[in-house]
Design a protein around this motif. Structure first.
Motif, mmCIF file in Angstrom:
data_model
loop_
_atom_site.group_PDB
_atom_site.id
_atom_site.type_symbol
_atom_site.label_atom_id
_atom_site.label_comp_id
_atom_site.label_asym_id
_atom_site.label_seq_id
_atom_site.Cartn_x
_atom_site.Cartn_y
_atom_site.Cartn_z
ATOM 1 N N MET A 267 1.254 5.865 3.285
ATOM 2 C CA MET A 267 0.655 6.460 2.112
ATOM 3 C C MET A 267 1.387 6.048 0.855
ATOM 4 N N ALA A 268 2.692 5.981 0.922
ATOM 5 C CA ALA A 268 3.475 5.591 -0.248
ATOM 6 C C ALA A 268 3.184 4.150 -0.619
ATOM 7 N N ALA A 269 2.948 3.315 0.373
ATOM 8 C CA ALA A 269 2.666 1.903 0.093
ATOM 9 C C ALA A 269 1.350 1.778 -0.655
ATOM 10 N N LYS A 270 0.356 2.597 -0.268
ATOM 11 C CA LYS A 270 -0.936 2.562 -0.963
ATOM 12 C C LYS A 270 -0.776 2.988 -2.422
ATOM 13 N N LEU A 271 0.066 3.980 -2.649
ATOM 14 C CA LEU A 271 0.293 4.470 -4.019
ATOM 15 C C LEU A 271 0.985 3.407 -4.870
ATOM 16 N N ILE A 272 1.931 2.701 -4.296
ATOM 17 C CA ILE A 272 2.642 1.648 -5.028
ATOM 18 C C ILE A 272 1.684 0.506 -5.339
ATOM 19 N N ILE A 273 0.852 0.105 -4.391
ATOM 20 C CA ILE A 273 -0.114 -0.975 -4.611
ATOM 21 C C ILE A 273 -1.119 -0.563 -5.685
ATOM 22 N N PHE A 274 -1.577 0.681 -5.652
ATOM 23 C CA PHE A 274 -2.534 1.157 -6.663
ATOM 24 C C PHE A 274 -1.896 1.143 -8.055
ATOM 25 N N ALA A 275 -0.654 1.594 -8.171
ATOM 26 C CA ALA A 275 0.031 1.606 -9.474
ATOM 27 C C ALA A 275 0.221 0.196 -9.994
ATOM 28 N N ALA A 276 0.538 -0.772 -9.099
ATOM 29 C CA ALA A 276 0.709 -2.161 -9.517
ATOM 30 C C ALA A 276 -0.603 -2.727 -10.012
#
Length: 156
Positions: free
Chosen positions: A1-10
């Protein structure tokens, strides 16, 4: 889930970075431009004059106003000054001031008072008031007040 959030922010950051920030433009032009001042002009230095010695003297003796005074002064042009002055005081004495001044000792004065010597040829009259003295009147005599209350009448 954290990886998805980081990709979305990028992705959001890269999308926003494509567009430059809008330049600020005021709604109205400046009414007055900023004043432009030139550099201050340099003053010419004060000219240095050669030392000039001097000597002067004066005196006043006015018989109408009884103004009696005198002064004399000498300077050698190198900073040394010597002089004196005198004046007639109101009591008939004469005040004499002798002074010297130089760059080393500064200003030094010696004051002398010479008693008498000159007497004004008049004397002031004695003071007399312009109005006559107030007359003396006897103190007024009034009869003592007599208080008599009004008769009482009931209101019924």
């Amino acid at each position: 889930m954290a990886a998805k959030l980081i990709i979305f922010a990028a992705c959001v950051v890269s999308a926003i970075a494509q567009y430059p920030a809008p330049a600020y433009k005021p709604a109205y032009p400046a009414a007055y431009p900023a004043p432009a001042y030139s550099a201050p002009k340099a003053y010419a230095p004060e000219p240095a004059y050669a030392p000039a010695p001097y000597n002067f003297e004066y005196s006043v003796n006015d018989p109408h106003t009884y103004d009696v005074k005198s002064q004399s002064e000498y300077a050698d042009g190198n900073g040394y000054v010597k002089g004196s002055y005198s004046l007639l005081e109101a009591d008939g004495s004469t005040r004499v001031v002798e002074y010297t001044a130089d760059d080393y000792n500064g200003f030094n004065a010696e004051v002398k008072k010479i008693e008498g010597g000159y007497k004004a040829p008049y004397s002031a009259p004695a003071y007399k008031p312009a109005y006559p003295a107030a007359p003396a009147y006897p103190a007024p005599a009034y009869p003592a007040p007599a208080y008599k209350p009004a008769p009482y009448k009931p209101a019924y």
